[in-house]
Write an enzyme that holds these catalytic residues in place. Sequence first.
Site, short mmCIF file in Angstrom:
data_model
loop_
_atom_site.label_atom_id
_atom_site.label_comp_id
_atom_site.label_asym_id
_atom_site.label_seq_id
_atom_site.Cartn_x
_atom_site.Cartn_y
_atom_site.Cartn_z
N GLU A 34 60.53 -40.41 11.01
CA GLU A 34 60.12 -40.76 9.71
C GLU A 34 61.21 -39.89 8.83
O GLU A 34 61.75 -38.82 9.22
CB GLU A 34 58.68 -40.47 9.26
N ARG A 56 46.50 -36.63 16.08
CA ARG A 56 46.26 -35.73 15.35
C ARG A 56 45.88 -34.49 16.44
O ARG A 56 45.03 -34.71 17.08
CB ARG A 56 44.99 -36.01 14.62
N GLN A 89 49.84 -33.17 13.01
CA GLN A 89 49.75 -34.38 13.58
C GLN A 89 51.50 -34.51 14.50
O GLN A 89 52.38 -33.70 13.89
CB GLN A 89 49.65 -35.71 12.85
N HIS A 125 53.85 -31.62 12.41
CA HIS A 125 54.10 -31.62 11.01
C HIS A 125 52.88 -31.89 10.36
O HIS A 125 51.99 -32.55 10.86
CB HIS A 125 54.83 -32.67 10.50
N HIS A 175 54.21 -37.43 16.40
CA HIS A 175 54.66 -38.86 16.74
C HIS A 175 55.44 -38.93 18.09
O HIS A 175 56.34 -38.13 18.07
CB HIS A 175 55.28 -39.60 15.66
#
Length: 271
Positions: free
Chosen positions: A79, A157, A59, A137, A61
């Site tokens: 993150e 995804r 996936q 990642h 972001h």
Amino acid sequence: MSGVLPIRQVEKPWGKDSLPVPFVAPAGQRIGEIWFEPPAQLPDLLVKYIFTSEKLSVQVHPSDAQTLAKGLGRQGKEECWLILAAEPGATLGIGFDRPITAQAMREAALDGSIEALMTWHEISPGDFFYIPANTVHAIGAGVSLIEVQQNSDITYRLYDYGRPRELHLEDGVAVSKGEPYATGRWHKRVAERGSHTLVNGPLFLLDQVQGAPSAAIAARYPGNLLVIPRTGPVEVAGHALAPGSCALADSIGAVRFADNGVCLLAAVCAI
């Protein structure tokens, strides 16, 4: 106002039915994530535990700039992960072994070969990884970690091992960087004890402290912050916290640190 954050257990197909103490999975459920509900005073920061028995999807972001450009508001996600436990051979997939074009990435996501093109980092407790937006990642099986992230639910995804979940190839490939992960910049080893700065912005701060923080670390937290106990007790506004919890403190002065306790401190940066 300071206080302990409510917990939300999230079922995932790759989760576990047996969780480490103090967490307990309800009978018949595979819990993959333990969320601490973000308080109104810090709505842009989310802390969670993640437990895996299978690989998570491959996936990516988007960044704040990309979601703002699409009219979605500030919904980017960066993150970081602090590894708590790892079964022998456990890995994290982050970035690619060599540069890859967007078209090649899309084709690899469709035929499943994207997994083999990624760099899989073998891990152990104390590994720490920062995952910038646009980094492709995947978390492997047999991992327990604490994740601190921008509070966004936008995940694209690219590949999901045949699970019957929606993929987001067009959006995902559009924001993905087909390049190796800068391990030397974004990865570090963190001792189980001691005080260490883990993230120093630009979006959020994260520190591990043993006992009371130094004046330099305390100065990084002039307002609201989150307190995540790791070992030993800590008190926030008179509320005793144990490992497995998280609390909002309206100031670092509201936190009473045990001499030998270890905890994480987190806060957002001014944007």
